[in-house]
Every structure is written in structure tokens, then in C-alpha cells.
Design an enzyme around this catalytic site. Structure first.
Site, PDB file in Angstrom:
ATOM      1  N   SER A 161       4.269  -6.293   2.751  1.00 41.92           N
ATOM      2  CA  SER A 161       2.971  -6.235   3.424  1.00 41.92           C
ATOM      3  C   SER A 161       1.882  -6.811   2.515  1.00 41.92           C
ATOM      4  O   SER A 161       1.905  -8.010   2.222  1.00 41.92           O
ATOM      5  CB  SER A 161       2.666  -4.807   3.873  1.00 41.92           C
ATOM      6  OG  SER A 161       1.538  -4.763   4.727  1.00 41.92           O
ATOM      7  N   LEU A 162       0.949  -5.989   2.051  1.00 44.23           N
ATOM      8  CA  LEU A 162      -0.080  -6.455   1.118  1.00 44.23           C
ATOM      9  C   LEU A 162       0.526  -7.224  -0.059  1.00 44.23           C
ATOM     10  O   LEU A 162      -0.058  -8.205  -0.543  1.00 44.23           O
ATOM     11  CB  LEU A 162      -0.864  -5.235   0.634  1.00 44.23           C
ATOM     12  CG  LEU A 162      -1.826  -5.286  -0.546  1.00 44.23           C
ATOM     13  CD1 LEU A 162      -1.154  -5.157  -1.886  1.00 44.23           C
ATOM     14  CD2 LEU A 162      -2.707  -6.513  -0.519  1.00 44.23           C
ATOM     15  N   ARG A 200      -9.271  -7.918   4.198  1.00 42.71           N
ATOM     16  CA  ARG A 200      -8.132  -7.475   5.017  1.00 42.71           C
ATOM     17  C   ARG A 200      -8.144  -5.961   5.183  1.00 42.71           C
ATOM     18  O   ARG A 200      -7.958  -5.432   6.278  1.00 42.71           O
ATOM     19  CB  ARG A 200      -6.825  -7.934   4.373  1.00 42.71           C
ATOM     20  CG  ARG A 200      -5.533  -7.558   5.118  1.00 42.71           C
ATOM     21  CD  ARG A 200      -4.347  -8.100   4.322  1.00 42.71           C
ATOM     22  NE  ARG A 200      -3.062  -7.912   4.971  1.00 42.71           N
ATOM     23  CZ  ARG A 200      -2.222  -6.911   4.740  1.00 42.71           C
ATOM     24  NH1 ARG A 200      -2.566  -5.960   3.864  1.00 42.71           N
ATOM     25  NH2 ARG A 200      -1.056  -6.830   5.351  1.00 42.71           N
ATOM     26  N   GLN A 223       1.269 -11.559  10.207  1.00 40.82           N
ATOM     27  CA  GLN A 223       1.775 -10.352   9.541  1.00 40.82           C
ATOM     28  C   GLN A 223       1.043  -9.090   9.991  1.00 40.82           C
ATOM     29  O   GLN A 223       1.615  -8.006  10.047  1.00 40.82           O
ATOM     30  CB  GLN A 223       1.653 -10.530   8.027  1.00 40.82           C
ATOM     31  CG  GLN A 223       2.268  -9.438   7.192  1.00 40.82           C
ATOM     32  CD  GLN A 223       1.605  -9.331   5.833  1.00 40.82           C
ATOM     33  OE1 GLN A 223       0.412  -9.054   5.745  1.00 40.82           O
ATOM     34  NE2 GLN A 223       2.375  -9.566   4.779  1.00 40.82           N
ATOM     35  N   GLN A 229       0.829  -1.205   0.000  1.00 41.12           N
ATOM     36  CA  GLN A 229       0.000   0.000   0.000  1.00 41.12           C
ATOM     37  C   GLN A 229       0.863   1.254   0.000  1.00 41.12           C
ATOM     38  O   GLN A 229       1.876   1.332   0.685  1.00 41.12           O
ATOM     39  CB  GLN A 229      -0.916  -0.005   1.226  1.00 41.12           C
ATOM     40  CG  GLN A 229      -2.105   0.909   1.100  1.00 41.12           C
ATOM     41  CD  GLN A 229      -3.164   0.599   2.147  1.00 41.12           C
ATOM     42  OE1 GLN A 229      -3.282  -0.529   2.601  1.00 41.12           O
ATOM     43  NE2 GLN A 229      -3.938   1.589   2.520  1.00 41.12           N
ATOM     44  N   HIS A 254       0.657  -3.159  11.341  1.00 45.50           N
ATOM     45  CA  HIS A 254       1.779  -3.984  11.815  1.00 45.50           C
ATOM     46  C   HIS A 254       2.160  -3.657  13.258  1.00 45.50           C
ATOM     47  O   HIS A 254       3.327  -3.551  13.610  1.00 45.50           O
ATOM     48  CB  HIS A 254       2.985  -3.844  10.883  1.00 45.50           C
ATOM     49  CG  HIS A 254       2.693  -4.277   9.484  1.00 45.50           C
ATOM     50  ND1 HIS A 254       2.488  -5.597   9.134  1.00 45.50           N
ATOM     51  CD2 HIS A 254       2.513  -3.554   8.340  1.00 45.50           C
ATOM     52  CE1 HIS A 254       2.208  -5.671   7.851  1.00 45.50           C
ATOM     53  NE2 HIS A 254       2.211  -4.455   7.345  1.00 45.50           N
TER      54      HIS A 254
END
Length: 308
Positions: free
Chosen positions: A90-91, A115, A250, A10, A201
């Protein structure tokens, strides 16, 4: 040559992403159509000609980025040769899992839409923020977070170890604000607040874990055709079961990106391709994998330049 694929997270999204690619390559257009059908609305219209504010919303940015990355992947095909590793920031880890055959694309795009919704809801339930710290070593940033949490009575944790000298902090507002102060006192060049909808996170994302875990439990996770390097461990993942478990962890764990790149370099990777909009990850590789080629592929000209 040993090739690794990298997939952005992102922040790389922008209006217009993927439009020229879909116009130039039927296989990319099919990926966008599959995304629209899986989600039940025209994500492609939002990505290509929508409102920037709407596209930036977590629930929209995440499926849009996944779709664009997979559309690029569909166009490169045999142009890139065998893949040794994949990793996503991440994503982007979901994109890496699709690339390795762990998840079906339609399942992945629905999962990241959820998510994004769960992460936003967690941010509403437990408000938080993030800040980029430039010019501190990882260990110094970790010490700053410990002291900031103690001083403020709040939460401040490292969320992203992006490269040497670039760490993102996450937590509640008072914790992160104190972390920014202590980082500058400790010699950081800059402490930059980020415009985000929550403390990604960090422990403040814990409310999202249950819903995401339940959803992922119902999906088919196959063993990868090539290893994926996990954000959580910076180590290779070789089973679908481990990939699923690490996606849940995660949400509240730091993204160990610089270590992830380092583990691939140590394993012999000597070429990186970033598939998706922008070139953020190749930019980070100037520190994380100095001297090793990294090519960003996101537009038709980029695909054509690969040859094949």
C-alpha cells in the site's frame, strides 16, 4: 543471489521510529531533515517523540513511514548489493518507487501527506471500516464479500490479500459487519475489526482519486532502475507512466500482496529485505515465500549486521 526490497505500509509506525538510526547514521538524519523541510513542519519530532495518537493519523503515519524506510535505504547503501525487484505494501509502494529512482523523495513525501489527507477526507465523506479475516482461502473470502454486499445492500470487498489465509475486508459498516458474520459461518478462525479511519482500497475511496491523480500528474515519474511489483496487478512495472497510473488505481483496488511476493519468487528472487519499522512483511513471508530468507532492517544494529 537475487534480492528484492520490501517496504511496509500503514500500521507499522510507532513513536521513536528512526530516532536511533538518525543518531547513528548521518545519511539517515539527512533524510529526516529533508522530510521536515519538504513538509514544512517537524515530522521527525512527531516520529521520534510525539503523541502516538497523532502519529497514527493517516496524514502523519504515511509520510513518517516513507521517511523511515528511505532513511534505512540511505544507510544500507553498498551493503546489500544489486537489487532485482522492489515492492511496497500500500503506502510502501511509494517507498519502493523512491528506491527505484522513479520519484524524488521530497516529491514522494509531499504526495503521501496529501494521500493521507485525501483518504481521511474520503472516510469522512463516505464512512467505512475494515476487518481482518483469518483462515479463509482467497476465493472463499471473495465469495463472502459478494454475499455480504448482496445481503446488506452495502459494500464489502477484499482490500488486502496479505497471505494464504489472511484477507482484509473493506467497505461500509453494514457490509463489513455482514462479511464478518458470513466469514465465520464459512469456517474462518477469526474475524477481527480494524481501527481505521476509512474503507481503504475499496470503492469508498473513489473521492480521493481525482485529487491524488491531479497532484501526481504534475510530478516527474522516471522509469525505474529496477522493476517494481505493483499492488494492483502483482506484476512488474517498468515505466514511470505505468507506475503513476497504478498509484491512482491503488486507492480503490485490493493490495495483491501474496501474489506480488509469488511473482518475485517465480522470477528467481531468493532473498528479501524489509526496510522500515517492524517486521510485518517478513512475518507474512513465512507463508508467502516459505524457506526464502527475509531480513528486517530498521535499527542501527540491523544495518550493522548486514556487513559491507
Amino acid at each position: 543471489m537475487s534480492l528484492a526490497l520490501l517496504f511496509p505500509g500503514q500500521g507499522s509506525q510507532h513513536v521513536g521510529m528512526g530516532r536511533a538510526l538518525a543518531a547513528s547514521f548521518p545519511e539517515a538524519a539527512r533524510v529526516f531533515l529533508e522530510s521536515d523541510e519538504a513538509l514544512g513542519f517537524s515530522l521527525s519530532s512527531l516520529a521520534w517523540e510525539g503523541d502516538e495518537t497523532a502519529l497514527t493519523q493517516t496524514k502523519n503515519a504515511q509520510p513518517a513511514l516513507l521517511t523511515h524506510s528511505v532513511a534505512v535505504l540511505a544507510t544500507v547503501g553498498d551493503r546489500i548489493g544489486p537489487v532485482a525487484y522492489a515492492a511496497g505494501h500500500s503506502l510502501g509502494e511509494y517507498s519502493a518507487l523512491v528506491a527505484a529512482g522513479v520519484l524524488e523523495f521530497s516529491d514522494a513525501v509531499r504526495a503521501v501527506r496529501l494521500r493521507g489527507e485525501l483518504m481521511f477526507a474520503s472516510g469522512e465523506e463516505r464512512p467505512g471500516t475494515m476487518a481482518a479475516i483469518l483462515g479463509l482461502a482467497d476465493e472463499a473470502a471473495e465469495d463472502v464479500c459478494r454475499r455480504a454486499s448482496a445481503d446488506s445492500g452495502g459494500t464489502c470487498v477484499p482490500a488486502n490479500f496479505n497471505s494464504r489465509g489472511q484477507v482484509v475486508l473493506s467497505g461500509d459498516v453494514r457490509g463489513v459487519e455482514r462479511g464478518m458474520e458470513l466469514a465465520l459461518e464459512s469456517g474462518a478462525r477469526r474475524a477481527v475489526p480494524l481501527n481505521v479511519s476509512g474503507a481503504f482500497h475499496s470503492p469508498l475511496m473513489a473521492p480521493a482519486e481525482e485529487g491524488l491523480g491531479a497532484y501526481l500528474a504534475a510530478l516527474d515519474f522516471r522509469d525505474p532502475v529496477h522493476p517494481i511489483v505493483s499492488n494492483v496487478t502483482a506484476a512488474a512495472v517498468t515505466t514511470g507512466a505505468d507506475a503513476r497510473a497504478l498509484l491512482i488505481r491503488q486507492l480503490t483496488s485490493p493490495v495483491r500482496w501474496s501474489a506480488s511476493i509469488g511473482s518475485m519468487v517465480d522470477a528467481g528472487v531468493d532473498r528479501f529485505l524489509e526496510l522500515g519499522p517492524g517486521s510485518v512483511l517478513c512475518g507474512l513471508n513465512r507463508r508467502n515465500a516459505k524457506g526464502i530468507p527475509c531480513t528486517s532492517v530498521g535499527a542501527p544494529d540491523d544495518v550493522q549486521a548486514l556487513g559491507g
